[in-house]
Scaffold this motif. Sequence first.
Motif, short mmCIF file in Angstrom:
data_model
loop_
_atom_site.label_atom_id
_atom_site.label_comp_id
_atom_site.label_asym_id
_atom_site.label_seq_id
_atom_site.Cartn_x
_atom_site.Cartn_y
_atom_site.Cartn_z
N GLN A 79 0.83 -1.20 0.00
CA GLN A 79 0.00 0.00 0.00
C GLN A 79 0.87 1.26 0.00
OE1 GLN A 79 -2.52 0.31 3.47
NE2 GLN A 79 -3.91 1.71 2.44
N GLU A 80 1.95 1.25 0.77
CA GLU A 80 2.87 2.39 0.82
C GLU A 80 3.57 2.58 -0.53
OE1 GLU A 80 4.65 5.69 2.47
OE2 GLU A 80 3.02 4.48 3.28
N ILE A 81 3.97 1.48 -1.17
CA ILE A 81 4.61 1.57 -2.48
C ILE A 81 3.63 2.14 -3.50
CG2 ILE A 81 5.57 0.21 -4.39
CD1 ILE A 81 6.72 -1.68 -2.19
N ALA A 97 5.74 -2.29 -15.39
CA ALA A 97 5.35 -2.64 -14.01
C ALA A 97 3.93 -2.13 -13.84
CB ALA A 97 6.29 -1.99 -13.02
N THR A 98 3.01 -3.03 -13.51
CA THR A 98 1.60 -2.64 -13.46
C THR A 98 1.04 -2.50 -12.05
OG1 THR A 98 0.94 -4.97 -13.67
CG2 THR A 98 1.12 -3.67 -15.70
N GLY A 99 1.78 -2.95 -11.04
CA GLY A 99 1.26 -2.82 -9.68
C GLY A 99 2.08 -3.62 -8.69
N VAL A 100 1.65 -3.58 -7.44
CA VAL A 100 2.30 -4.33 -6.37
C VAL A 100 1.23 -4.77 -5.39
CG1 VAL A 100 2.84 -2.25 -5.03
CG2 VAL A 100 4.21 -4.31 -4.70
N GLU A 101 1.38 -6.00 -4.89
CA GLU A 101 0.45 -6.57 -3.90
C GLU A 101 1.25 -7.15 -2.74
OE1 GLU A 101 -2.44 -9.44 -5.20
OE2 GLU A 101 -2.31 -8.69 -7.24
N GLY A 102 0.60 -7.31 -1.64
CA GLY A 102 1.22 -7.97 -0.50
C GLY A 102 0.32 -9.07 -0.01
N GLY A 104 0.58 -11.89 3.12
CA GLY A 104 1.36 -12.46 4.23
C GLY A 104 2.71 -11.78 4.33
N ASP A 105 3.77 -12.52 4.09
CA ASP A 105 5.12 -11.98 4.12
C ASP A 105 5.72 -11.86 2.72
OD1 ASP A 105 5.25 -11.63 6.85
OD2 ASP A 105 6.11 -13.61 7.23
N THR A 106 4.88 -11.95 1.69
CA THR A 106 5.35 -11.90 0.30
C THR A 106 4.90 -10.61 -0.36
OG1 THR A 106 5.25 -14.30 0.15
CG2 THR A 106 5.38 -13.09 -1.91
N LEU A 107 5.86 -9.90 -0.93
CA LEU A 107 5.60 -8.68 -1.69
C LEU A 107 5.68 -9.06 -3.16
CD1 LEU A 107 5.09 -5.73 -0.94
CD2 LEU A 107 7.53 -5.34 -1.12
N ILE A 108 4.58 -8.90 -3.89
CA ILE A 108 4.49 -9.35 -5.28
C ILE A 108 4.37 -8.15 -6.20
CG2 ILE A 108 3.23 -10.77 -6.94
CD1 ILE A 108 2.01 -12.20 -4.41
N TYR A 109 5.38 -7.99 -7.06
CA TYR A 109 5.35 -6.94 -8.09
C TYR A 109 4.73 -7.54 -9.34
CZ TYR A 109 8.53 -4.33 -5.10
OH TYR A 109 9.09 -3.66 -4.05
#
Length: 177
Positions: A79-81, A97-102, A104-109
């Motif tokens: 959310q901060e990114i 690059a179309t977005g970023v999700e989180g 659990g402990d995984t940050l997915i670009y």
Amino acid sequence: MAIEWITVIEGGIPILGGLYATALGYGFVHTSRAMPNPQTQNAGRLFRWLGPLVVLFGIFTAWQTHAHLDHPPAEQLAQEIRRRMTFPVKVDAITQATGVEGKGDTLIYEYSIAASLQQLGGRERVQQELEEQERKSVCTAPDSLKLLRRGYTLARHYTFRAPADDLLVTVSVNSCG
């Protein structure tokens, strides 16, 4: 090491309150000099066991606050990114690059590639090249290494021109050797 004032305040208030209640319960602190009435004596007995419970609650609250400040959920990082970046971002001639999700402990670009896997040499070849490229870029970037050392996993999800084609490349702290 910096003092986490939020942790000190959120844990400290119930700890101090519990210590005060315990001191009242055992008679170390008096509310007045007069002989206590039966209601005050009952409250004192109640404070003998309630005070330590409030202290334990304060310790638990401080621990939870510290854990959340030191290791926020990946959703919060994502959310901060997203707040700081405007997506989509052009990476190269065919990649965005179309977005970023989180999760659990995984940050997915999320990435979109304007070519099919077949045009790029097939699934195995592209997977191998992307994994190698990902390891090199993540394992040499100080910010990425910091995230990995704090227990996060970084992933890149690539979608290709053909709707059913996608790849997920994941890097953990063990990948960097």
